[in-house]
Design an enzyme around this catalytic site. Structure first.
Site, PDB file in Angstrom:
ATOM      1  N   GLY A  43      44.829  37.032  40.136  1.00 41.24           N
ATOM      2  CA  GLY A  43      44.392  38.241  39.434  1.00 41.24           C
ATOM      3  C   GLY A  43      42.907  38.238  39.150  1.00 41.24           C
ATOM      4  N   CYS A  44      42.381  37.097  38.746  1.00 40.47           N
ATOM      5  CA  CYS A  44      40.957  36.991  38.399  1.00 40.47           C
ATOM      6  C   CYS A  44      40.088  37.096  39.654  1.00 40.47           C
ATOM      7  CB  CYS A  44      40.696  35.692  37.651  1.00 40.47           C
ATOM      8  SG  CYS A  44      41.634  35.599  36.104  1.00 40.47           S
ATOM      9  N   THR A  45      40.586  36.576  40.765  1.00 40.74           N
ATOM     10  CA  THR A  45      39.863  36.698  42.030  1.00 40.74           C
ATOM     11  C   THR A  45      39.827  38.166  42.456  1.00 40.74           C
ATOM     12  OG1 THR A  45      40.448  34.449  42.694  1.00 40.74           O
ATOM     13  CG2 THR A  45      39.859  35.990  44.458  1.00 40.74           C
TER      14      THR A  45
END
Length: 153
Positions: A43-45
């Site tokens: 998700g952060c990527t």
């Protein structure tokens, strides 16, 4: 003290990729501050890549972006280089900035309660006033929503 909509955000500084970051140094510029749980997670990527891809439009609208998590500067440097992020990542290992923005929450992960960063974004105007906040967000479509808010400001 935590941030409040339509009130000035207290100045803060923290170590960041490319040198220390301070809010006061960005007066006169709109600022998007996004908090994310962890470098190199799916998700952060995806979120980092969306901010990267729309970064020219944020700049065109007079805004700068910073990403903040509790990861180390070394981890941030690797993540930033791997994704080609054109904006700084702030390392908030002591959680001071996370507490200012009240983004540390108890979350469920794999059935267990863990203390972590709730994915959140904040829009600060050129005078340092918090104009919009998004809390507990889902990644798809979020960055476009933030860009629309920046362009409307």
């Amino acid at each position: 003290m935590t941030v409040v909509l339509n009130k000035p955000v207290p100045d803060f500084s923290a170590p960041a990729t490319g040198g220390d970051f301070s809010l006061s140094a960005h007066r006169g510029t709109k600022l998007v501050v996004y908090f994310y749980p962890k470098d190199n997670t799916p998700g952060c990527t995806a979120e980092g890549m969306e901010f990267r891809d729309l970064y020219p439009k944020f700049k065109q609208a007079g805004a700068e972006i910073i990403g903040i998590s509790r990861d180390s500067l070394k981890s941030h440097d690797n993540f930033k280089n791997k994704l080609g992020l054109p904006f700084p990542l702030v390392s908030d290992q002591d959680e001071a900035v996370c507490q200012l923005f009240d983004v540390i929450k108890m979350k469920k992960m794999y059935g267990k309660e863990v203390r972590g960063i709730e994915r959140s974004s904040f829009l600060i105007d050129a005078d340092g006033v918090l104009r919009q906040e998004w809390r507990g967000i889902k990644v798809p479509g979020h960055v476009a929503d933030v860009l629309a808010a920046v362009q409307a400001l």
